[in-house]
Design an enzyme around this catalytic site. Structure first.
Site, short mmCIF file in Angstrom:
data_model
loop_
_atom_site.label_atom_id
_atom_site.label_comp_id
_atom_site.label_asym_id
_atom_site.label_seq_id
_atom_site.Cartn_x
_atom_site.Cartn_y
_atom_site.Cartn_z
N ASP A 127 38.96 41.46 37.25
CA ASP A 127 39.21 41.16 35.98
C ASP A 127 39.60 39.65 35.64
O ASP A 127 39.05 39.07 34.84
CB ASP A 127 39.83 41.96 35.09
N ALA A 128 40.48 39.33 36.70
CA ALA A 128 40.97 37.79 36.66
C ALA A 128 39.90 36.65 36.68
O ALA A 128 39.66 35.66 36.02
CB ALA A 128 42.13 37.32 37.27
N ASP A 170 54.84 31.64 44.33
CA ASP A 170 55.23 30.72 45.42
C ASP A 170 56.87 30.42 44.98
O ASP A 170 57.33 29.68 44.27
CB ASP A 170 54.61 29.48 44.95
N HIS A 220 45.08 56.16 38.58
CA HIS A 220 44.91 57.04 37.33
C HIS A 220 44.03 58.03 37.37
O HIS A 220 42.96 58.00 37.62
CB HIS A 220 44.85 55.82 36.41
N GLU A 240 36.55 37.48 37.15
CA GLU A 240 35.00 37.53 36.45
C GLU A 240 35.33 37.35 34.82
O GLU A 240 34.45 36.71 34.32
CB GLU A 240 34.74 39.11 36.60
N TYR A 260 40.46 48.32 28.21
CA TYR A 260 42.03 48.43 28.60
C TYR A 260 42.75 47.15 28.13
O TYR A 260 42.19 46.13 28.21
CB TYR A 260 42.00 48.39 30.15
N GLY A 291 43.58 35.24 30.40
CA GLY A 291 44.00 34.60 29.42
C GLY A 291 42.78 34.53 28.28
O GLY A 291 43.12 34.72 27.14
N GLY A 329 38.08 44.52 27.43
CA GLY A 329 37.35 45.46 26.90
C GLY A 329 38.06 46.54 26.52
O GLY A 329 39.05 46.51 25.66
N ASP A 359 60.20 28.94 45.88
CA ASP A 359 60.73 28.01 46.85
C ASP A 359 62.25 28.10 46.47
O ASP A 359 62.95 27.56 45.66
CB ASP A 359 60.34 26.53 46.15
N TYR A 373 46.36 45.15 29.04
CA TYR A 373 47.34 45.05 30.13
C TYR A 373 48.42 44.22 29.63
O TYR A 373 48.18 43.08 29.00
CB TYR A 373 46.69 44.36 31.57
#
Ligand SMILES: *[C@@H]1O[C@H](CO)[C@@H](O)[C@H](O)[C@H]1NC(C)=O
Ligand SMILES: *[C@@H]1O[C@H](CO)[C@@H](O)[C@H](O)[C@H]1NC(C)=O
Ligand SMILES: *[C@@H]1O[C@H](CO)[C@@H](O)[C@H](O)[C@H]1NC(C)=O
Ligand SMILES: *[C@@H]1O[C@H](CO)[C@@H](O)[C@H](O)[C@H]1NC(C)=O
Length: 724
Positions: A367-368, A521, A674, A370, A455, A374, A453, A523, A457
């Protein structure tokens, strides 16, 4: 309909901290606040249920004017003006000057890390650049545009398999394409469905071999929206249209489900005003957290969040959703700001469904890459998505013509007191001491919700004053369901032959997984860190050594290369996973570190050579650590649509680069299996799972030891108002 009206209330439920201990000595001289009925914070301002319409009004908070906004920080997202400038630059860029490409994505090309780390408030910003994904004549163009010089710095065509993220125009055009096809119309009419009742969605096609290569394709499936806004529960089963996205025409129609009824609309509406009175449930009194003195956090220059001992940069990103950068926490002894995480975001989201049917096998979303986490985030609903004490932030995104648009109020930021305890201890008179010490746990939450769509999140990044960061994903919205002739489970000899569970008459909730892979990331006190696996090993005692026969021992192992850090979680061979800075030592010589603390999780069990798993091979392990590389941000690759898996985290990790005492990135995958149930119909109660990043020998001692408890006098003396 017949609802009790929403009365104004003053402090019906203010921030009430109940502490049983009476033995505290007031430490300071807390100021009394009181609760006069006319103070602004005491008045109910938001009436968010409209009486006439159905459902919630979506927006109360007015978003800011972005047209004249300028960036203040090297990591600030591109502004409206900057996005317009990218478009202008590309318009006169030679390869595009005759035909302007369609713009699939324009994101800030973040400056190199040393430039960001070296930047101080007041310095001029490093060169502002945009990373552009565009499509022209079926080719993927990857460009970097320098906004200052007006030049295209780099331009690569088709660097890997796959196509750029889908645009809104792609989705709109695809969902309309079937209507130009007579065979589709015929099938719809044979099923007795009026074209005006159709609602069509565009599941991504995935990649399943050569048949569908060489052009951008997508699937279209339709639902009946007759008598319900919840068309997702009324699939027109087995009718799958394959659409060429660039030609906007139908490539193939698969029509296998003629005998399967469209499930009825009864009880599918989830809007408030469509509901009958709840049975067996007393209504709750209104509840809210109030902050009589206002929030304790500040948002400076639009993106820099300062709260308690934390400081970080927060932004909305069209692809990643919510992005946290430059997270730093103050040392509890010196007050010095110390680096914890350079950047954290959800890099990819893999959702495979478990049904081999012609109309289902391809449902293996990423999904991210495709659709964009955001891009599909909509404005949050005050008082229901986020508490009243929330600050809202907009997203500035880009349409396929390259023009900017504002997605208002898609992030909320708020302080949370959930009645939890930060730390406590009681001592009894047995030891001659009567002590009650407790501290309320107040945290700061940054939230976004992406409606992919069916779902929804919910992404929460929660910061604690003890240095812990909790990352939580909540799942709600609608199931993706399959139409079925079945009305009762007694009609099948063996329920296990179904690909899911019967959740309503003629409706099967198909078994599926969700995997959210986070790019973290870390640090810790600087970029050069090491990854340590602290394995708990069972040892046997020697004969006669002890009455005990077995015990556990912690054994540390520093990962030398990327392959050493490919981790599968195991309950019977447990480890802790630390990111440490070997050159930053505590008073006692322990290296400063953070550990990743897994919570409930699930692993992908598909074969590694199964096409969807090949593309989402970043879920082959729950933890990976890679050498930092600015180009390696997206776990499923830069170009995800129809990709073949040649540019994934798993491929990068196989390079097996040395990672000890280096700038490294931790990747963590949060998974859910699920198996749907009836309670998931017609809309799912939220299910959440989380993991945490927790300081380990980072502070010299408990960093919240010296925080103050809450006193009655800190809080207004609230009395329930008489309701009328
Ligand atoms: C299919 O039906 C739609 C809606 O009624 C109509 O607009 C369209 O022209 C039809 N297409 C064809 C090819 O008949
Ligand atoms: C579903 O709704 C229709 C129309 O309102 C009604 O006639 C029918 O009895 C309902 N069916 C069930 C099972 O409730
Ligand atoms: C990290 O280590 C590398 C290799 O030892 C060194 O070149 C670099 O300067 C270090 N970076 C920092 C920020 O200390
Ligand atoms: C950085 O990542 C890109 C994409 O994976 C790769 O092509 C490049 O070789 C990497 N650079 C280094 C120095 O590893």
């Amino acid at each position: 309909m017949g609802r009790t009206s929403w009365v104004h209330f003053c402090c019906v439920f203010c921030l009430i901290l109940l502490f049983l201990a009476r033995s505290w000595l007031p430490l300071g001289k807390p100021e009394r606040v009181g609760c006069p009925g006319d103070t602004p914070w005491c008045t109910s301002k938001n009436h968010i249920y409209s009486k006439s319409g159905l459902g919630l009004q979506t927006q109360v908070h007015k978003s800011t004017d972005h047209s004249t906004q300028i960036p203040h920080h090297p990591l600030d997202p591109l502004t409206v003006q900057e996005i317009n400038r990218v478009r202008t630059i590309l318009t006169s860029y030679e390869p595009f000057s005759s035909t302007f490409p369609t713009i699939q994505s324009v994101l800030l090309d973040e400056p190199e890390k040393p430039l960001v780390l070296g930047w101080k408030g007041g310095d001029p910003l490093p060169p502002r650049k945009a990373a552009v994904l565009a499509l022209l004549n079926g080719q993927s163009h990857v460009l970097t545009v320098d906004l200052g010089s007006g030049h295209v710095d780099s331009h690569v065509v088709n660097p890997t398999s796959g196509y750029p993220i889908l645009s809104r125009d792609d989705i709109l055009a695809a969902s309309r394409a079937p209507f130009s096809n007579a065979k589709f119309n015929e099938s719809i009419s044979k099923r007795g469905i009026s074209p005006s009742d159709l609602a069509c969605i565009t599941p991504s096609a995935g990649w399943y071999g050569p048949d569908e290569e060489g052009r951008r394709i997508i699937k279209v499936q339709c639902y009946s929206a007759e008598s319900t806004p919840n068309f997702y529960m009324r699939p027109i089963e087995g009718l799958t249209v394959t659409v060429d996205l660039d030609k906007k025409e139908v490539v193939k129609i698969s029509d296998t489900g003629r005998g399967i009824p469209v499930p009825r609309s009864n009880n599918t509406d989830y809007r408030y005003n469509a509901q009958e009175k709840p049975v067996g449930m007393e209504p709750l009194n209104p509840i809210s957290i109030e902050q009589p003195k206002g929030p304790s956090f500040k948002v400076e220059d639009g993106h820099i969040v300062k709260w308690a001992n934390w400081m970080f940069h927060l932004k909305a990103d069209q692809r990643a959703g919510l992005v946290i950068s430059r997270a730093m926490v103050r040392d509890s002894e010196t007050g010095q700001l110390r680096s914890v995480m350079y950047k954290g975001f959800s890099s990819e989201l893999f959702v495979p469904y478990m049904d081999l049917d012609e109309a289902w096998y391809f449902k293996t979303y990423m999904d991210a890459g495709e659709f964009g986490l955001g891009a599909v985030a909509m404005s949050l609903v005050p008082l229901n998505d986020c508490p009243r004490n929330s600050h809202y932030m907009d997203g500035i995104f880009v349409a396929s013509d390259g023009k900017p648009f504002v997605q208002p109020n898609i992030i909320c930021l708020f302080e949370r007191y959930a009645g939890d305890i930060g730390w406590r201890h009681s001592e009894s008179l047995i030891h001659g001491l009567e002590i009650r010490e407790a501290r309320p746990k107040v945290t700061l939450v940054a939230r976004m919700s992406s409606s992919l769509g069916n779902y929804d999140y919910i992404f929460d990044w929660e910061f604690q004053t003890d240095g812990l960061i909790q990352i939580k994903v909540g799942l709600s919205g609608m199931l993706m369901v399959k139409g079925s002739p079945l009305e009762n489970i007694n009609q099948v000899p063996n329920q296990d032959d179904l690909s899911g569970s019967l959740v309503s008459e003629n409706v099967i909730g198909v078994v599926h997984d969700h995997f959210i892979t986070f790019h973290l990331d870390l640090d810790v006190d600087g970029a050069n860190n090491s990854f340590i696996k602290v394995n708990l090993e069972k040892e046997d005692s020697l004969p006669g050594e002890s009455p005990r026969k077995s015990y556990l021992k912690a054994k540390r192992q520093v990962a030398q290369t990327e392959k050493d850090a490919q981790i599968k979680l195991k309950l019977y061979d447990p480890s802790e996973f630390h990111i440490i800075n070997p050159s930053r030592r505590s008073r006692l010589g322990n290296p400063a570190g953070y550990k990743v603390v897994p919570g409930g999780n699930a692993a992908s069990l598909l074969n590694h050579d199964d096409p969807p798993q090949l593309r989402s091979s970043f879920t082959n392990n729950q933890i990976w650590v890679t050498l930092y590389n600015k180009s390696e941000q997206w776990a499923g690759g830069l170009l995800v649509c129809q990709s073949k898996g040649d540019d994934t985290l798993a491929v990068w990790s196989e390079r097996n680069r040395p990672i000890e005492n280096s700038d490294i990135v931790l990747w963590y995958t949060l998974g859910f299996h699920h198996i749907p149930c009836q309670e998931d119909f017609p809309v799912m109660p939220t299910v959440s799972s989380s993991f945490a990043l927790k300081p380990i020998n980072f502070f010299d001692s408990n960093p919240i030891l010296r925080t103050a408890p809450a006193f009655e006098t800190d809080l207004p003396d609230c009395k329930p108002s008489s309701s009328s």
